[in-house]
Design a protein around this motif. Structure first.
Motif, short mmCIF file in Angstrom:
data_model
loop_
_atom_site.label_atom_id
_atom_site.label_comp_id
_atom_site.label_asym_id
_atom_site.label_seq_id
_atom_site.Cartn_x
_atom_site.Cartn_y
_atom_site.Cartn_z
N ALA A 418 -26.27 3.33 4.16
CA ALA A 418 -24.81 3.49 4.54
C ALA A 418 -23.79 4.55 4.29
CB ALA A 418 -24.48 2.64 5.40
N SER A 419 -23.66 5.37 4.67
CA SER A 419 -21.63 5.96 3.82
C SER A 419 -21.58 6.69 4.88
CB SER A 419 -22.90 7.36 2.98
OG SER A 419 -23.25 8.42 4.28
N THR A 420 -19.80 6.77 4.35
CA THR A 420 -18.99 7.15 5.31
C THR A 420 -17.70 8.19 4.96
OG1 THR A 420 -18.56 4.58 5.67
CG2 THR A 420 -16.76 6.36 6.33
N SER A 421 -17.91 8.97 5.66
CA SER A 421 -17.04 10.52 5.41
C SER A 421 -16.25 11.15 6.45
CB SER A 421 -18.32 11.20 4.59
OG SER A 421 -19.32 11.09 5.43
N LYS A 422 -15.85 12.29 6.25
CA LYS A 422 -14.90 12.67 7.05
C LYS A 422 -15.38 14.31 6.71
CE LYS A 422 -11.24 15.21 4.64
NZ LYS A 422 -9.65 14.83 5.22
N ILE A 423 -15.17 15.44 7.51
CA ILE A 423 -15.51 16.89 7.36
C ILE A 423 -14.39 17.49 6.65
CG2 ILE A 423 -15.34 18.56 8.52
CD1 ILE A 423 -16.21 17.03 11.91
N SER A 424 -14.87 18.30 5.99
CA SER A 424 -14.50 18.28 4.52
C SER A 424 -13.44 19.76 4.76
CB SER A 424 -14.81 18.48 3.26
OG SER A 424 -15.83 19.55 3.20
N GLU A 425 -12.73 19.82 4.26
CA GLU A 425 -11.67 21.28 4.20
C GLU A 425 -12.67 22.83 3.94
OE1 GLU A 425 -8.32 21.19 4.62
OE2 GLU A 425 -8.22 18.95 5.12
N GLU A 426 -13.18 21.65 3.13
CA GLU A 426 -14.36 23.07 2.52
C GLU A 426 -15.20 23.29 3.15
OE1 GLU A 426 -13.58 20.00 0.73
OE2 GLU A 426 -13.12 20.81 -1.43
N GLN A 427 -16.14 21.91 4.21
CA GLN A 427 -16.96 22.99 5.16
C GLN A 427 -16.56 23.60 5.73
OE1 GLN A 427 -17.53 19.09 5.83
NE2 GLN A 427 -20.24 18.98 5.96
N ILE A 428 -15.14 23.46 6.72
CA ILE A 428 -13.94 24.19 7.90
C ILE A 428 -13.94 25.41 7.45
CG2 ILE A 428 -12.28 24.39 9.25
CD1 ILE A 428 -14.26 21.64 10.14
N PHE A 429 -13.34 25.40 5.77
CA PHE A 429 -13.46 26.72 5.23
C PHE A 429 -14.69 27.73 5.54
CE2 PHE A 429 -13.15 29.43 1.81
CZ PHE A 429 -11.77 30.45 1.88
N TYR A 430 -15.33 27.24 4.92
CA TYR A 430 -17.10 27.94 4.51
C TYR A 430 -17.05 28.56 6.00
CZ TYR A 430 -21.36 28.99 3.60
OH TYR A 430 -22.89 29.72 3.77
N PHE A 431 -16.42 27.58 7.09
CA PHE A 431 -16.97 28.41 8.41
C PHE A 431 -15.84 29.44 8.92
CE2 PHE A 431 -20.05 24.62 8.93
CZ PHE A 431 -21.10 25.00 10.45
N ASN A 432 -14.65 29.25 8.26
CA ASN A 432 -14.32 30.18 9.37
C ASN A 432 -13.87 31.59 8.37
OD1 ASN A 432 -10.88 27.20 9.13
ND2 ASN A 432 -12.47 28.08 10.48
N GLN A 433 -14.13 31.04 6.81
CA GLN A 433 -14.68 32.59 6.09
C GLN A 433 -15.61 33.94 6.94
OE1 GLN A 433 -17.05 31.72 2.81
NE2 GLN A 433 -15.14 32.64 1.70
N ARG A 434 -16.27 32.55 7.86
CA ARG A 434 -17.32 33.35 8.26
C ARG A 434 -17.03 33.32 9.51
NH1 ARG A 434 -18.82 31.42 3.93
NH2 ARG A 434 -20.58 32.22 2.99
N GLY A 435 -15.66 33.45 9.89
CA GLY A 435 -15.17 33.90 11.57
C GLY A 435 -15.51 33.30 12.51
#
Lengths: 478, 444
Positions: A418-435
């Motif tokens: 089992a794991s728990t996490s959140k959506i990280s800033e890095e993931q969002i940044f990666y998407f944003n960076q690609r428009g």
């Protein structure tokens, strides 16, 4: 980021309308007379009434369970209407005779009951408040020998089958809500796939609560004989009311030798408003029995609605080499509470089970996975793999995992992660960076997170589920 | 029900008798604490398998038995040679020994400890002028809701108190040894209080052993306070006879920037239970709690852990491993709470079980309750047997399959044993584990 995430999830519940329809209801409250009245309304045979009464007497002796990780004010069982039905016109032979109001309702919900208009190859049994209003594609199914009808119809037409299988997986003594359901169940679907038949189309039930005072207590029974296969879908919605409503259903599945049942649910009962007013209490008992060798039961659920969800679709793996699967996405937002999971009981040899559970919590909601994997001493070489992941959106929500693992056989192998996490800033940044906008990015990440479950859903449902998650979370991401 | 009431009455009577005998011997604060606990014990009942926390451990066989509490020191059952086998040279001059729950000054020696380090039995404090345990004793162990803790607190006779002064790093491991050596069925209520003051560092070994094969019951409670910046290594070894009953509770409180590492090893006892709760009081805390249990025959071992992450920037990791043979049964329940606002928590937990026989059972329940989003939490549990491929690998190098099994099983346990920082404890455990495994694996 999280402020814009939160800004996204607050879209109106689009199924919240009420249909103005004349309905026939019985007085509120629960006692033996009510049980008799329900039974009489449905012209039931004596043996079924007896069974209901036994269940009712047993229920009276039981105490409401409190172990689940959910909080709600005590339910007043005397303040519920246990039977509500659209006023019957004549007995319906074809859909043309179904009340147009009702057809409209289902149309609005996106469930076309008119066969000719149907593009999707799905047979639907539509259940409105307490009774089944229409079942489509009956003839076509009958040609193959598949029985698919409302439960009350089955009681009259196929009493032997009902007698044989009713309560064989979930006995009325099973738990508090199953006992209550057994006493007052109003209708539901019955489905029987004879030996060697692959159901020519997906079967589906659509449940709709309309009356604000009533509860819904339906029963579904699916029997798959030797070497048969069926895929069954279930959908649910309810109007918006400030009052909480109780939905206590029972689903029983029986798979004989080499049979396979695939049961998919997209549950979108009204979840209450942001402050947690109203919404459905979804207290459901779902269980499948892999009675035969090489049988398989697979549960897939997408739980997005209900104020409180409390259900554990389970598999009893009796037959040797039988397989149980559970794929779940549970999404909670605002004040929703979900305590859901599964039980895999390994009894036969070489039995296998797989549990994939994805929990997403947002707002101030609380999402728990609770599961049991039990390996009996004789279940040699059985195998279980469980994976429970949680995703938290926002700082006010909760995610819990309560896996119970009981192993009494050393040739079996059990793994739980089992794991728990959140959506990280890095993931969002990666998407944003690609428009890609943050909102789309979150949607994509969540869909990726749930992919393992969605791919188990039949096509139409998978599309629906993906869309539903997007809608549900709108505003909670940013 | 009547049975349960009778069992409780036995213990209640013991509490009353005890209060009477100790009257006037202790400081008023200790007497008052005892009375409070006795009172809450009256209102509590012994857990049954209907209680979620005791779902898999039935204490009825323990409660059926009649145990006697001893009040006088009797060393006749303690032979020097046997004593050697349960002590270790590193702590020869830094140990406290209790026999049947009573402090044995003859066997204890704290001369090797630097000045300022307090390692003594509770009675010295309870009757002397240094009242330091007054504030700490009973501050963590919950005698209001936990039946066994209430019983222990109501019957506190003697116990071990350890205080590491501010800023001091103590090299010698401190050994607290609780022995049972009696010719009758006895019960003891060991009590331990460990306080690591600010910035201090120490290693404490708390061990339980029996020198006889008579059935006995140890109901132990340990309280540990790790103050800001302090670091404590805490080894707990339970190697009592296989007819013993052991119920142990450890409560830990950690302050800002502290580090607590515990390794709980359970090898003995017919029924053994260890509850370990760690509470975080501030930020930047590190907690490592590991465990190893090896049970055979009809032994039953139960480990319940919980870590309460209430503040941001804390880390915890847990690794509990078990080896089971015969009809043995093991229970693991590990809870990790992450409270609202405890952001950047990093919590990991893993429970691995190895079943050597077809009749052993494992009930494991790793549990996460998380109320904060920016956290990393994971847990896992596995139950299985040795990998055939690994055995084959060794067999292909000329090692018999029995020996390969023994090696792999020993290696499974070794991962935890080698984490012990005290050489002779590590070696002693290696031998004990090998002995125990040899019986199971039937190799030379």
């Amino acid at each position: 980021m999280s402020s814009s995430i939160e800004a996204l999830a607050n879209r109106e519940y689009k199924y919240g309308f009420v249909t103005e329809i004349e309905s026939e209801t019985i007085p509120r409250g629960l006692n033996e007379d009510i049980v008799r009245l329900i039974s009489a309304k449905k012209n039931e045979p004596e043996w079924l009434l007896e069974w209901r009464l036994k269940a009712f007497r047993h229920w009276q002796k039981m105490v409401e369970p409190e172990w689940a990780n959910v909080n709600y004010p005590k339910i007043d069982y005397q303040d519920i209407i246990y039977y509500s039905a659209p006023k019957p016109k004549e007995k319906k032979k074809s859909l043309d005779e179904v009340d147009p109001e009702l057809l409209d309702t289902f149309e609005k919900l996106g469930i076309p009951l008119h066969e000719q208009k149907m593009l999707a190859n799905v047979a639907v049994d539509a259940i409105f408040d307490s009774v089944s209003v229409a079942t489509t594609f009956k003839e076509k199914l009958a040609k193959e020998g598949v029985i698919f009808c409302s439960f009350s119809e089955a009681v009259h037409e196929y009493p032997e089958l009902i007698k044989k299988y009713l309560g064989s997986v979930v006995p009325y003594t099973d738990n508090y809500f199953a006992a209550l359901n057994s006493a007052v169940f109003s209708d539901g679907s019955f489905c029987f796939i004879p030996k060697g038949v692959r159901s020519p189309m997906e079967l589906s039930s659509y449940f709709r609560i309309n009356n604000s005072e009533s509860g819904q207590f339906e029963r579904t029974l699916i029997v798959a004989e030797e070497k048969s296969y069926v895929s069954y879908l279930e959908g649910c919605t309810a109007p918006k009311f400030d009052k909480n409503q109780l939905h206590a259903a029972v689903v029983e599945l029986v798979a004989l030798d080499d049979a396979e049942i695939k049961y998919s649910t997209v549950q979108n009962w009204y979840a209450g408003d942001e402050e947690g007013r109203g919404g459905i209490y979804n207290f459901v008992t779902k269980r499948g029995k892999c009675a035969g060798i090489n049988s398989k039961i697979s549960w897939t659920q997408v739980e997005t609605g209900s104020a409180i969800t409390w259900k554990y679709p389970s598999c009893i793996l009796l037959g040797d080499n039988s397989i149980g699967e559970f794929y779940s996405v549970a999404l909670t937002n605002h004040m929703q509470q979900a305590d859901t999971g599964t039980k895999m009981i390994h009894v036969g040899k070489n039995t296998r089970s797989r549990i994939i559970s994805k929990g997403i919590s947002a707002g101030r909601s609380n999402n728990s996975y609770r599961g049991l994997v039990k390996i009996n001493p004789k279940a040699d070489n059985s195998r279980n793999y469980s994976q429970c992941d949680s995703l938290l959106i926002g700082t006010k929500c909760g995610a819990n995992t309560f896996p119970y693992i009981e192993v009494a056989n050393n040739t079996s192998r059990i793994e739980h992660e089992a794991s728990t996490s959140k959506i990280s800033e890095e993931q969002i940044f990666y998407f944003n960076q690609r428009g890609i906008s943050t909102e789309d990015a979150v949607n994509m990440i969540i869909n990726g997170f749930c992919k393992e479950v969605f791919r188990e859903l039949p096509m139409e449902f998978a599309v629906e589920a993906t869309r539903l998650l997007g809608l549900k979370l709108e505003g909670s991401v940013g | 029900m009547a049975q349960a009431a009778r069992e409780k009455e036995n213990y209640s009577a013991a509490c009353r008798a005890f209060t009477k005998t100790r009257a006037g011997l202790d400081q008023p604060w200790l007497t008052a604490l005892r009375e409070r606990a006795a009172e809450s014990f009256q209102g509590l009942s012994f857990p049954t398998t209907r209680d979620e926390e005791w779902k898999y451990t039935n204490v009825a066989p323990l409660l059926e038995k009649q145990f006697r509490q001893l009040f006088d020191l009797d060393l006749s059952g303690v032979q020097a040679k046997r004593l050697e086998s349960v002590t270790f040279p590193e702590a020869r001059e830094s140990r406290l020994v209790f026999v049947n729950g009573i402090y044995a000054a003859e066997l204890s020696n704290t001369s090797g400890l630097p000045d300022g380090v307090q390692v003594a039995n509770l009675s010295q404090f309870a009757s002397g002028s240094d009242q330091f345990p007054e504030a700490a004793l009973g501050s963590l162990a919950d005698h209001e809701n936990d039946t066994f803790t209430a019983l222990n607190t109501a019957l506190i006779g003697d116990g071990a108190v350890v205080r590491i002064p501010r800023g001091r790093a103590i090299e010698q491991p401190i050994h607290l040894l609780f022995l049972t050596a009696a010719t009758e069925q006895i019960v003891a209520y060991p009590r331990v209080l460990i306080v690591a003051e600010e910035g201090s560092m120490a290693t404490v070994v708390e061990s339980y052993a029996s020198l006889q094969n008579e059935s006995c019951f140890n109901n132990a409670v340990t309280e540990v306070i790790v103050n800001p910046g302090a670091s404590l290594d805490h080894y707990r070894l339970q190697q009592e006879s296989e007819r013993a009953f052991h119920i142990g509770t450890t409560r830990v409180r950690q302050e800002q920037g502290s580090r607590y590492r515990s390794l709980a090893i359970s090898l003995g006892a017919e029924i053994s239970r260890h509850t370990l709760n760690v509470e975080h009081r501030a930020e930047q805390i590190e907690t490592i709690i590991d465990g190893l249990y090896i049970v055979t025959g009809s032994q039953h071992v139960d480990n319940h852990t919980s870590i309460d992450h209430a503040h941001p920037h804390c880390q915890s990791s847990q690794l509990y491993k078990g080896i089971l043979d015969g009809r043995a049964r093991a229970v693991f329940n590990g809870k990790v709470f992450v409270r609202e606002g405890a952001l950047l928590t990093d919590a990991r937990q893993l429970n691995k079980n190895l079943l050597l026989s077809g009749t052993a059972t494992v009930d494991t329940k790793p549990q996460l309750e998380i109320l904060a989003d920016d956290v990393k939490c994971s847990h896992g549990a596995t139950v299985g047997q040795l990998e055939e491929e690994e055995i084959f690998y060794l067999a292909s190098r000329g090692i018999s399959s029995e020996r390969a099994r023994a090696l792999l099983t020993f290696g499974f346990a070794g991962e935890l044993i080698e984490r012990i920082g005290i050489r002779s404890v590590r070696e002693g455990l290696d031998r004990t584990v090998l002995d125990k495994l040899h019986q199971s694996l039937e190799v030379e």
